[in-house]
Design an enzyme around this catalytic site. Structure first.
Site, PDB file in Angstrom:
ATOM      1  N   LYS A 154      20.784  -0.082 -45.804  1.00  0.00           N
ATOM      2  CA  LYS A 154      19.598  -0.392 -46.601  1.00  0.00           C
ATOM      3  C   LYS A 154      18.336  -0.018 -45.848  1.00  0.00           C
ATOM      4  O   LYS A 154      17.442   0.604 -46.389  1.00  0.00           O
ATOM      5  CB  LYS A 154      19.552  -1.896 -46.894  1.00  0.00           C
ATOM      6  CG  LYS A 154      20.392  -2.302 -48.060  1.00  0.00           C
ATOM      7  CD  LYS A 154      20.113  -3.763 -48.370  1.00  0.00           C
ATOM      8  CE  LYS A 154      21.294  -4.622 -47.992  1.00  0.00           C
ATOM      9  NZ  LYS A 154      21.154  -5.355 -46.734  1.00  0.00           N
ATOM     10  N   LYS A 160      20.299  -1.790 -33.652  1.00  0.00           N
ATOM     11  CA  LYS A 160      19.091  -2.283 -34.325  1.00  0.00           C
ATOM     12  C   LYS A 160      17.960  -2.490 -33.323  1.00  0.00           C
ATOM     13  O   LYS A 160      16.797  -2.199 -33.612  1.00  0.00           O
ATOM     14  CB  LYS A 160      19.385  -3.574 -35.085  1.00  0.00           C
ATOM     15  CG  LYS A 160      20.240  -3.330 -36.322  1.00  0.00           C
ATOM     16  CD  LYS A 160      19.974  -4.289 -37.451  1.00  0.00           C
ATOM     17  CE  LYS A 160      20.722  -3.811 -38.685  1.00  0.00           C
ATOM     18  NZ  LYS A 160      20.494  -4.540 -39.880  1.00  0.00           N
ATOM     19  N   LYS A 194      26.058   5.417 -40.623  1.00  0.00           N
ATOM     20  CA  LYS A 194      26.465   4.537 -41.712  1.00  0.00           C
ATOM     21  C   LYS A 194      25.352   4.451 -42.748  1.00  0.00           C
ATOM     22  O   LYS A 194      24.185   4.334 -42.392  1.00  0.00           O
ATOM     23  CB  LYS A 194      26.728   3.142 -41.141  1.00  0.00           C
ATOM     24  CG  LYS A 194      27.055   2.083 -42.163  1.00  0.00           C
ATOM     25  CD  LYS A 194      27.059   0.677 -41.534  1.00  0.00           C
ATOM     26  CE  LYS A 194      25.729  -0.032 -41.604  1.00  0.00           C
ATOM     27  NZ  LYS A 194      25.283  -0.442 -42.935  1.00  0.00           N
TER      28      LYS A 194
HETATM   29  P1  ATP Z   1      20.785  -3.379 -43.167  1.00  0.00           P
HETATM   30  O1  ATP Z   1      20.420  -1.968 -42.866  1.00  0.00           O
HETATM   31  O2  ATP Z   1      19.601  -4.239 -43.551  1.00  0.00           O
HETATM   32  O3  ATP Z   1      21.652  -4.022 -42.093  1.00  0.00           O
HETATM   33  P2  ATP Z   1      23.175  -2.886 -44.697  1.00  0.00           P
HETATM   34  O4  ATP Z   1      23.206  -1.749 -45.642  1.00  0.00           O
HETATM   35  O5  ATP Z   1      23.906  -2.738 -43.403  1.00  0.00           O
HETATM   36  O6  ATP Z   1      21.663  -3.319 -44.495  1.00  0.00           O
HETATM   37  P3  ATP Z   1      24.082  -5.611 -44.982  1.00  0.00           P
HETATM   38  O7  ATP Z   1      23.347  -6.593 -45.831  1.00  0.00           O
HETATM   39  O8  ATP Z   1      23.890  -5.692 -43.500  1.00  0.00           O
HETATM   40  O9  ATP Z   1      23.743  -4.139 -45.499  1.00  0.00           O
HETATM   41  O10 ATP Z   1      25.636  -5.714 -45.292  1.00  0.00           O
HETATM   42  C1  ATP Z   1      26.135  -6.188 -46.521  1.00  0.00           C
HETATM   43  C2  ATP Z   1      27.605  -5.839 -46.654  1.00  0.00           C
HETATM   44  O11 ATP Z   1      27.769  -4.445 -46.931  1.00  0.00           O
HETATM   45  C3  ATP Z   1      28.415  -6.108 -45.388  1.00  0.00           C
HETATM   46  O12 ATP Z   1      29.697  -6.559 -45.767  1.00  0.00           O
HETATM   47  C4  ATP Z   1      28.543  -4.746 -44.755  1.00  0.00           C
HETATM   48  O13 ATP Z   1      29.660  -4.620 -43.908  1.00  0.00           O
HETATM   49  C5  ATP Z   1      28.664  -3.859 -45.984  1.00  0.00           C
HETATM   50  N1  ATP Z   1      28.205  -2.507 -45.715  1.00  0.00           N
HETATM   51  C6  ATP Z   1      26.953  -2.169 -45.300  1.00  0.00           C
HETATM   52  N2  ATP Z   1      26.863  -0.845 -45.181  1.00  0.00           N
HETATM   53  C7  ATP Z   1      28.080  -0.334 -45.507  1.00  0.00           C
HETATM   54  C8  ATP Z   1      28.608   0.988 -45.564  1.00  0.00           C
HETATM   55  N3  ATP Z   1      27.849   2.035 -45.266  1.00  0.00           N
HETATM   56  N4  ATP Z   1      29.885   1.159 -45.939  1.00  0.00           N
HETATM   57  C9  ATP Z   1      30.675   0.092 -46.259  1.00  0.00           C
HETATM   58  N5  ATP Z   1      30.226  -1.177 -46.219  1.00  0.00           N
HETATM   59  C10 ATP Z   1      28.946  -1.398 -45.853  1.00  0.00           C
HETATM   60 MG    MG Z   2      23.770  -4.312 -41.966  1.00  0.00          MG
END
Ligand code: ATP
Ligand code: MG
Length: 351
Positions: A203, A119, A200
């Site tokens: 969001k 990040k 991965k």
């Molecule tokens: P950001 O990019 O803002 O970090 P994010 O998509 O990583 O967003 P988070 O809010 O950080 O989402 O994570 C929320 C939950 O979703 C956590 O338990 C995280 O491990 C899970 N998660 C996030 N992305 C994935 C993915 N690609 N596959 C499986 N689980 C995920």
């Molecule tokens: Mg995340």
């Protein structure tokens, strides 16, 4: 009720940083709902975490996203009668405990976090909050005496750090914290982007990169378009063990959402080509997300209902968080003199 039962305590959360996507659903939310009756559950919308990249914060939008994430929890099947649902910033104990935990966390530990490194590489100026984010996450988890944290694979390192912080605190000051463990799906713990199987699904990337993610509220047409446009390869291999990362990602999504076995899936897709695979994957995704979208629209029609759930959730969470924080304060020698009430006549301060 988490306070009364002897079930294991679960805690997890999502940041209101953008559109919730299929990875969030498969890695986190679907696990929460599947295990809802087995554990005592607390699900939080972690809005303090959404401030770590200050340049990206839009205050009105953040409030709206916080509400959207809460509504999506319910739409995905989180039941407020079985689980506490609340917003992190409604309970000051999270920030207070973070400070105390900061003081038992070495800089070396948090600098090793891979998510911080990736990040930090994406932003021009790195805030202290971004570096400290895993300690805030540790406070979230430890406040509720959490046994299990159902998350995606990307969060495993943070839960291990939380356990290290808890151990160190307990050793230095006395037993305050339960040592938590991550709860990961055997399959689908890391869903990859449809545009790039090495990244991965996330969001923040989904907000800027078309074709990367599927949002939980996307229409059937959009879902089909994104999946049909997913990157694949030219080998036509649809066996789990031999497929390329991009095709394996599609097979994994199909496996989790269809509930079919690997043998059945491999037989089903044998020799049919990627276009067929993609259409079938799109169908299972659409079938799973359509009811979620409908429930979300229904929940959103009654804003007062959601506000009541969040208020009641914060009241219930507050009781647990306050008692942990007071205990921690006692152990380190700070905080109000809760156990030593003194009668102070009015007006005698400073004499
Ligand atoms: P950001 O990019 O803002 O970090 P994010 O998509 O990583 O967003 P988070 O809010 O950080 O989402 O994570 C929320 C939950 O979703 C956590 O338990 C995280 O491990 C899970 N998660 C996030 N992305 C994935 C993915 N690609 N596959 C499986 N689980 C995920
Ligand atoms: Mg995340």
């Amino acid at each position: 009720m988490p306070e009364a039962g002897n079930k294991k305590q679960v805690f997890s959360g999502v940041q209101p940083t953008g559109k919730l996507h299929l990875g969030n659903y498969i890695g986190a939310l679907s696990q929460w709902v599947e295990n809802q009756t087995r554990y005592d559950n607390i699900f939080c919308i972690v809005d303090l975490h959404a401030l770590t990249i200050a340049e990206a914060v839009r205050p009105a939008l953040l409030r709206e996203k916080t509400r959207e994430v809460a509504a999506l929890y319910l739409a995905c099947g989180v039941d407020p009668e079985k689980s506490i649902v609340f917003v992190q910033s409604h309970i000051p104990a999270h920030a207070e405990l973070t400070w105390i935990l900061n003081c038992v966390t070495t800089v070396g530990w948090i600098e090793r976090m891979t998510q911080y490194k990736s990040k930090a590489a994406q932003v021009e100026s790195v805030s202290t909050g971004l570096l400290d984010y895993p300690v805030l996450q540790a406070a979230d988890i430890l406040l509720y005496r959490t046994d299990l944290v159902p998350v995606g694979e990307d969060q495993k390192q943070h839960i291990e750090l939380t356990a290290d912080i808890a151990h160190r605190f307990n050793r230095l000051f006395g037993e305050a914290f339960v040592i938590p463990q991550p709860l990961l799906r055997a399959e689908g713990a890391r869903i990859m982007g449809f545009d790039d199987p090495m990244t991965k699904m996330s969001k923040s990337r989904g907000e800027i990169q078309k074709g990367h993610a599927i949002g939980l509220l996307d229409s059937a047409d959009t879902i089909r378009e994104v999946i049909l446009g997913a990157v694949t390869d030219s080998s036509m291999e649809t066996h789990f063990d031999h497929a390329s990362p991009a095709v394996r990602n599609l097979l994994t999504i199909y496996e989790v959402l269809s509930g079919r076995t690997r043998l059945e899936i491999e037989a089903h897709f044998e020799g049919k080509g990627y276009n067929y695979l993609k259409r079938e994957v799109a169908d299972v995704v659409i079938n799973r997300l359509a009811p979620i979208r409908n429930r979300y629209l229904e929940i959103n029609r009654d804003r007062a209902y959601l506000e009541c759930i969040l208020q009641r959730g914060a009241e219930r969470a507050w009781t647990i968080a306050e008692s942990t924080l007071r205990h921690v304060q006692e152990l380190v020698g700070i905080g109000p003199w809760a156990s030593r009430k003194t009668d102070c006549p009015p007006g005698n301060i400073g004499r």
